[in-house]
Design a protein around this motif. Structure first.
Motif, PDB file in Angstrom:
ATOM      1  N   PHE A  84      -0.302  35.988  -6.076  1.00  0.00           N
ATOM      2  CA  PHE A  84      -0.582  35.875  -7.506  1.00  0.00           C
ATOM      3  C   PHE A  84       0.237  36.878  -8.301  1.00  0.00           C
ATOM      4  CE2 PHE A  84      -4.320  33.740  -5.883  1.00  0.00           C
ATOM      5  CZ  PHE A  84      -4.594  32.775  -6.837  1.00  0.00           C
ATOM      6  N   GLY A  85       0.816  36.404  -9.418  1.00  0.00           N
ATOM      7  CA  GLY A  85       1.521  37.283 -10.332  1.00  0.00           C
ATOM      8  C   GLY A  85       0.665  37.552 -11.561  1.00  0.00           C
ATOM      9  N   THR A  86       1.318  37.834 -12.690  1.00  0.00           N
ATOM     10  CA  THR A  86       0.564  38.139 -13.908  1.00  0.00           C
ATOM     11  C   THR A  86      -0.101  36.908 -14.503  1.00  0.00           C
ATOM     12  OG1 THR A  86       2.581  37.867 -15.221  1.00  0.00           O
ATOM     13  CG2 THR A  86       2.017  40.103 -14.511  1.00  0.00           C
ATOM     14  N   ASP A  87       0.362  35.715 -14.111  1.00  0.00           N
ATOM     15  CA  ASP A  87      -0.222  34.487 -14.654  1.00  0.00           C
ATOM     16  C   ASP A  87      -0.291  33.422 -13.569  1.00  0.00           C
ATOM     17  OD1 ASP A  87      -1.396  32.817 -16.480  1.00  0.00           O
ATOM     18  OD2 ASP A  87       0.433  32.363 -17.590  1.00  0.00           O
ATOM     19  N   GLY A  88      -1.145  33.657 -12.580  1.00  0.00           N
ATOM     20  CA  GLY A  88      -1.307  32.698 -11.496  1.00  0.00           C
ATOM     21  C   GLY A  88      -0.217  32.807 -10.453  1.00  0.00           C
ATOM     22  N   VAL A  89       0.038  31.697  -9.786  1.00  0.00           N
ATOM     23  CA  VAL A  89       1.063  31.615  -8.743  1.00  0.00           C
ATOM     24  C   VAL A  89       2.261  30.889  -9.334  1.00  0.00           C
ATOM     25  CG1 VAL A  89       1.603  30.758  -6.440  1.00  0.00           C
ATOM     26  CG2 VAL A  89      -0.731  31.508  -6.980  1.00  0.00           C
ATOM     27  N   ILE A 136      -9.780  34.705  -3.258  1.00  0.00           N
ATOM     28  CA  ILE A 136      -9.172  33.419  -2.892  1.00  0.00           C
ATOM     29  C   ILE A 136      -8.067  33.635  -1.858  1.00  0.00           C
ATOM     30  CG2 ILE A 136      -7.724  31.534  -3.770  1.00  0.00           C
ATOM     31  CD1 ILE A 136      -9.373  31.675  -6.363  1.00  0.00           C
ATOM     32  N   VAL A 137      -7.253  34.665  -2.039  1.00  0.00           N
ATOM     33  CA  VAL A 137      -6.206  34.979  -1.065  1.00  0.00           C
ATOM     34  C   VAL A 137      -6.819  35.332   0.285  1.00  0.00           C
ATOM     35  CG1 VAL A 137      -4.356  36.597  -0.477  1.00  0.00           C
ATOM     36  CG2 VAL A 137      -4.509  35.681  -2.795  1.00  0.00           C
ATOM     37  N   ARG A 138      -7.924  36.068   0.267  1.00  0.00           N
ATOM     38  CA  ARG A 138      -8.584  36.433   1.532  1.00  0.00           C
ATOM     39  C   ARG A 138      -9.058  35.188   2.266  1.00  0.00           C
ATOM     40  NH1 ARG A 138     -13.120  36.946   4.020  1.00  0.00           N
ATOM     41  NH2 ARG A 138     -14.315  36.028   2.305  1.00  0.00           N
ATOM     42  N   LEU A 139      -9.645  34.243   1.529  1.00  0.00           N
ATOM     43  CA  LEU A 139     -10.100  32.997   2.147  1.00  0.00           C
ATOM     44  C   LEU A 139      -8.924  32.183   2.672  1.00  0.00           C
ATOM     45  CD1 LEU A 139     -12.811  31.953  -0.483  1.00  0.00           C
ATOM     46  CD2 LEU A 139     -13.233  32.549   1.918  1.00  0.00           C
ATOM     47  N   LEU A 140      -7.824  32.176   1.915  1.00  0.00           N
ATOM     48  CA  LEU A 140      -6.640  31.428   2.342  1.00  0.00           C
ATOM     49  C   LEU A 140      -6.105  31.988   3.659  1.00  0.00           C
ATOM     50  CD1 LEU A 140      -3.710  30.333   0.049  1.00  0.00           C
ATOM     51  CD2 LEU A 140      -3.239  31.445   2.215  1.00  0.00           C
ATOM     52  N   GLU A 141      -6.022  33.299   3.751  1.00  0.00           N
ATOM     53  CA  GLU A 141      -5.491  33.930   4.963  1.00  0.00           C
ATOM     54  C   GLU A 141      -6.414  33.728   6.156  1.00  0.00           C
ATOM     55  OE1 GLU A 141      -4.995  37.905   3.554  1.00  0.00           O
ATOM     56  OE2 GLU A 141      -2.917  37.564   2.912  1.00  0.00           O
ATOM     57  N   ALA A 185      -8.864  27.026  -0.440  1.00  0.00           N
ATOM     58  CA  ALA A 185      -9.480  28.347  -0.571  1.00  0.00           C
ATOM     59  C   ALA A 185     -10.209  28.487  -1.899  1.00  0.00           C
ATOM     60  CB  ALA A 185      -8.418  29.432  -0.431  1.00  0.00           C
ATOM     61  N   ALA A 186      -9.572  28.023  -2.986  1.00  0.00           N
ATOM     62  CA  ALA A 186     -10.214  28.095  -4.303  1.00  0.00           C
ATOM     63  C   ALA A 186     -11.449  27.206  -4.355  1.00  0.00           C
ATOM     64  CB  ALA A 186      -9.226  27.688  -5.391  1.00  0.00           C
ATOM     65  N   GLY A 187     -11.351  26.027  -3.737  1.00  0.00           N
ATOM     66  CA  GLY A 187     -12.503  25.140  -3.691  1.00  0.00           C
ATOM     67  C   GLY A 187     -13.677  25.771  -2.963  1.00  0.00           C
ATOM     68  N   ARG A 188     -13.391  26.419  -1.841  1.00  0.00           N
ATOM     69  CA  ARG A 188     -14.453  27.104  -1.098  1.00  0.00           C
ATOM     70  C   ARG A 188     -15.048  28.244  -1.923  1.00  0.00           C
ATOM     71  NH1 ARG A 188     -17.220  25.124   2.381  1.00  0.00           N
ATOM     72  NH2 ARG A 188     -15.532  24.631   3.825  1.00  0.00           N
ATOM     73  N   TYR A 189     -14.212  28.970  -2.621  1.00  0.00           N
ATOM     74  CA  TYR A 189     -14.696  30.103  -3.420  1.00  0.00           C
ATOM     75  C   TYR A 189     -15.606  29.648  -4.549  1.00  0.00           C
ATOM     76  CZ  TYR A 189     -14.601  34.132  -6.557  1.00  0.00           C
ATOM     77  OH  TYR A 189     -14.960  35.171  -7.375  1.00  0.00           O
ATOM     78  N   LYS A 225      -9.315  32.569 -17.626  1.00  0.00           N
ATOM     79  CA  LYS A 225      -8.529  32.768 -16.415  1.00  0.00           C
ATOM     80  C   LYS A 225      -9.227  33.731 -15.471  1.00  0.00           C
ATOM     81  CE  LYS A 225      -4.062  31.726 -18.542  1.00  0.00           C
ATOM     82  NZ  LYS A 225      -2.741  32.240 -18.963  1.00  0.00           N
ATOM     83  N   LEU A 226      -8.893  33.614 -14.205  1.00  0.00           N
ATOM     84  CA  LEU A 226      -9.581  34.400 -13.185  1.00  0.00           C
ATOM     85  C   LEU A 226      -9.214  35.879 -13.245  1.00  0.00           C
ATOM     86  CD1 LEU A 226      -9.379  32.126 -10.012  1.00  0.00           C
ATOM     87  CD2 LEU A 226     -11.026  32.079 -11.899  1.00  0.00           C
ATOM     88  N   SER A 227     -10.132  36.691 -12.780  1.00  0.00           N
ATOM     89  CA  SER A 227      -9.892  38.131 -12.687  1.00  0.00           C
ATOM     90  C   SER A 227      -9.066  38.432 -11.439  1.00  0.00           C
ATOM     91  CB  SER A 227     -11.230  38.873 -12.592  1.00  0.00           C
ATOM     92  OG  SER A 227     -11.901  38.523 -11.386  1.00  0.00           O
ATOM     93  N   ASP A 228      -8.543  39.657 -11.363  1.00  0.00           N
ATOM     94  CA  ASP A 228      -7.814  40.085 -10.164  1.00  0.00           C
ATOM     95  C   ASP A 228      -8.710  40.010  -8.934  1.00  0.00           C
ATOM     96  OD1 ASP A 228      -5.476  40.616 -11.549  1.00  0.00           O
ATOM     97  OD2 ASP A 228      -5.989  42.710 -11.910  1.00  0.00           O
ATOM     98  N   GLU A 229      -9.981  40.335  -9.123  1.00  0.00           N
ATOM     99  CA  GLU A 229     -10.919  40.329  -7.994  1.00  0.00           C
ATOM    100  C   GLU A 229     -11.105  38.916  -7.451  1.00  0.00           C
ATOM    101  OE1 GLU A 229     -11.165  43.879 -10.257  1.00  0.00           O
ATOM    102  OE2 GLU A 229     -11.486  41.799 -10.925  1.00  0.00           O
ATOM    103  N   ALA A 230     -11.260  37.943  -8.353  1.00  0.00           N
ATOM    104  CA  ALA A 230     -11.442  36.553  -7.916  1.00  0.00           C
ATOM    105  C   ALA A 230     -10.194  36.046  -7.208  1.00  0.00           C
ATOM    106  CB  ALA A 230     -11.777  35.668  -9.111  1.00  0.00           C
ATOM    107  N   GLU A 231      -9.015  36.363  -7.756  1.00  0.00           N
ATOM    108  CA  GLU A 231      -7.775  35.950  -7.105  1.00  0.00           C
ATOM    109  C   GLU A 231      -7.646  36.578  -5.725  1.00  0.00           C
ATOM    110  OE1 GLU A 231      -4.988  35.176 -11.068  1.00  0.00           O
ATOM    111  OE2 GLU A 231      -4.706  36.992  -9.868  1.00  0.00           O
ATOM    112  N   GLY A 232      -8.038  37.847  -5.621  1.00  0.00           N
ATOM    113  CA  GLY A 232      -7.976  38.521  -4.328  1.00  0.00           C
ATOM    114  C   GLY A 232      -8.880  37.879  -3.298  1.00  0.00           C
TER     115      GLY A 232
END
Length: 446
Positions: A6-11, A129-134, A31-35, A120-127
Motif C-alpha cells: 500500500f502507498g499513500t492512496d491504496g495499491v 489486510i496485508v497480514r491476511l494476504l501473506e 484478504a480484504a473480503g475476509r477482513y 478510505k481505510l486507515s494504515d492499521e486496516a491496510e496492514g
C-alpha cells in the motif's frame, strides 16, 4: 512481502506488473473480503473503475477474490472515486473498491479501498489486510460462494446527489463552462450534472478508449481547456483528473488556479457564513505559504498533514473539521463527501460565482502565491537517497539559507520511485541555488 504493497492512496503500479497483476488483485480481494466479513447473512462489496483498459482485468480478478470469500459483488462500471465513497454507504456495503490510478497514465492502475462508512481505510486496516494476504485466505464452502451482478442506476444516484450540494433554488443559467473530464471516470456524470443545473457545457475529454485517460488533458494538462475557454469566451473552465477526485479551474482569461486557491475561497466564504467547523482549514505540507498567510489574515487556522487526501481526511475527522484538501486539487468537504470530489468542489466555486455575480478571475485568485518550485528526482529501486549523509547535509544547509522567508520540503513519493524536492521563497535566485544543491545531492545518492 519485501516491497510495500500500500502507498499513500491504496495499491498502485504499472498494469500487469507487480503489484497490479490479476493474481495479486485476486489475493488482495480475498484478504480484504475476509477482513470485512460481518456477522450477518449477506456481505456486500461495490466495485467501480475508471476508463483504463486494464480495469477489466483487475475488476474480474477482484470479483473472483471477493466471491471466493462469500462476498456478493455489485459492479458499478465507470464512476468517479467519490461516488464509490457515497455508494458504499448508500448501498449498505461492507466495503467499496475503486480501480484507478487517478492522474497517472493509462499504463498504470490502482486499487483503493473504502470502509462501510465511505471513508478510505486507515494504515492499521491496510496492514491487517496485508497480514491476511501473506498468511493466505481459505475459500468458503461451495454453497457460500458470493454472487456478482452489475448495477445500472448508480450513475443517476450520484448525479442527483451531486446536484443537492449546489445551493437550493440556484441555477447556472447563462454561464458557459468548458469541462474537461480527462477521458476518465466522470466523462458521463459531470457533464450531466452541469447541464441539468442549467449551464451551457462545452465538453472535452469525454471520448475514452482505454488508453487516452489523462493524455494531454484533464487537471494535469489544462492547456487545451484554457485555450477552449478563450476561444469560446467561456465563463469558467473545469478540469478533472482520471477518477474525478481532484479539480483545477481556469478563469475567463485562461489563467489556471490550483487547489490552494479554491480552498482559500471556500474557507473564507464558509467562515463568513459560520459554516467552517473549528474556523480551520486542513491542507498538506505542499500547500503554498501564500495560502497560509491569507488564512491568517482572515482569522482562519491551518492544519498541515502529510501528502495524501487520506491523511487530510484523517486530520479532519480527528479535529472535527469539515474542509480540507491538497494543492493538486483534492477538495474534501465532509459535509458533502468522504473523499476529494472534483465535481462538487467545482460546484462550490460556481455557487460563489452565482451568489456574488463576480467573474471567475476575481474569485479564483484570492491570494498571491509565494513562488514555489518542485523538482522530481528519480531514484533506483532499493536505494534510500534520503538516508545519505550528503543529502541530509544539503537539506540542512538549504533550510538555514531560506530561514523564515521560505520553506523547503523533501519527501519520497508514495506511488512512484521519485524524491520530490519542493521549495518556496520570494528570493528566486536563492531558491534556485538551494534546490539545485539539494537535487544534486539526491541524484548523487540515487
Amino acid at each position: 512481502m519485501a516491497e510495500k504493497l500500500f502507498g499513500t492512496d491504496g495499491v498502485r503500479g504499472r498494469a500487469n506488473s507487480w503489484p497490479m497483476t490479476a493474481e495479486m488483485a485476486l489475493k488482495l480481494a480475498a484478504a480484504a473480503g475476509r477482513y470485512f466479513r460481518r456477522d450477518k447473512n449477506e456481505h456486500r462489496v461495490v466495485i467501480g473503475k475508471d476508463t483504463r483498459l486494464s480495469g477489466y482485468m483487475i475488476e474480474n480478478a477482484l470479483t473472483a477474490g471477493f466471491t471466493s470469500t462469500g462476498m456478493n459483488v455489485f459492479l458499478l462500471g465507470p464512476v468517479p472515486t467519490p461516488a464509490i465513497g457515497f455508494l458504499t454507504h448508500s448501498l449498505r456495503a461492507d466495503l467499496g473498491v475503486m480501480i484507478s490510478a487517478s492522474h497517472n497514465p493509462a499504463s498504470d492502475n490502482g486499487i483503493k479501498f473504502f470502509g462501510p462508512d465511505g471513508f478510505k481505510l486507515s494504515d492499521e486496516a491496510e496492514g491487517e489486510i496485508v497480514r491476511l494476504l501473506e498468511a493466505g485466505v481459505s475459500p468458503v464452502a461451495p454453497e457460500n460462494i458470493g454472487r456478482a451482478k452489475r448495477i445500472d442506476d448508480v450513475r443517476g444516484r450520484y448525479i442527483e446527489y451531486a446536484k443537492t450540494t449546489f445551493p437550493r433554488g440556484k441555477r447556472l443559467d447563462g454561464l458557459r463552462v468548458v469541462l474537461d473530464c480527462a477521458n476518465g471516470a466522470a466523462y458521463r456524470t459531470a457533464p450531466e450534472v452541469l447541464w441539468e443545473l442549467g449551464a451551457d457545457v462545452i465538453q472535452l475529454g469525454v471520448e475514452p478508449n482505454g488508453f487516452n485517460i489523462n493524455e494531454n488533458c484533464g487537471s494535469t494538462h489544462p492547456e487545451k481547456a484554457a485555450q477552449k475557454v478563450i476561444e469560446t469566451r467561456a465563463d469558467l473552465g473545469i478540469c478533472l483528473d482520471g477518477d474525478a477526485d481532484r479539480v483545477i479551474l481556469i478563469d475567463e482569461a485562461g489563467r489556471v488556479s490550483d487547489g490552494d486557491q479554491i480552498m482559500g475561497l471556500i474557507a473564507s466564504r464558509w467562515a463568513r457564513d459560520g459554516r467552517l467547523s473549528g474556523e480551520t482549514l486542513v491542507a498538506t505540507v505542499m500547500s503554498n505559504l501564500g495560502l497560509q498567510r491569507y488564512l491568517e489574515d482572515q482569522g482562519i487556522g491551518l492544519e498541515r498533514t502529510a501528502v495524501g487526501d487520506r491523511y487530510v481526511v484523517e486530520k479532519m475527522r480527528e479535529g472535527g473539521f469539515n474542509l480540507g484538501g491538497e494543492q493538486s486539487g483534492h477538495i474534501v468537504m465532509t459535509d458533502f463527501a468522504t473523499t476529494g470530489d472534483g465535481l462538487i468542489g467545482a460546484l462550490q466555486f460556481l455557487a460563489a460565482m452565482v451568489d456574488t455575480g463576480e467573474r471567475a478571475s476575481k474569485l479564483a485568485r484570492v491570494f498571491e502565491p509565494v513562488p514555489q518550485k518542485l523538482i522530481n528526482v528519480t531514484y533506483e529501486q532499493g536505494k534510500a537517497p534520503l538516508e545519505a549523509d550528503r543529502v541530509k547535509q544539503a537539506i540542512a544547509a538549504g533550510e538555514a539559507a531560506l530561514g523564515s522567508s521560505g520553506r523547503l520540503l523533501i519527501r519520497k513519493s508514495g506511488t512512484e520511485p521519485l524524491i520530490r524536492v519542493m521549495g518556496e521563497a520570494e528570493n528566486l535566485p536563492l531558491l534556485d541555488q538551494v534546490l539545485n544543491s539539494v537535487t544534486e545531492a539526491v541524484r548523487g545518492a540515487s
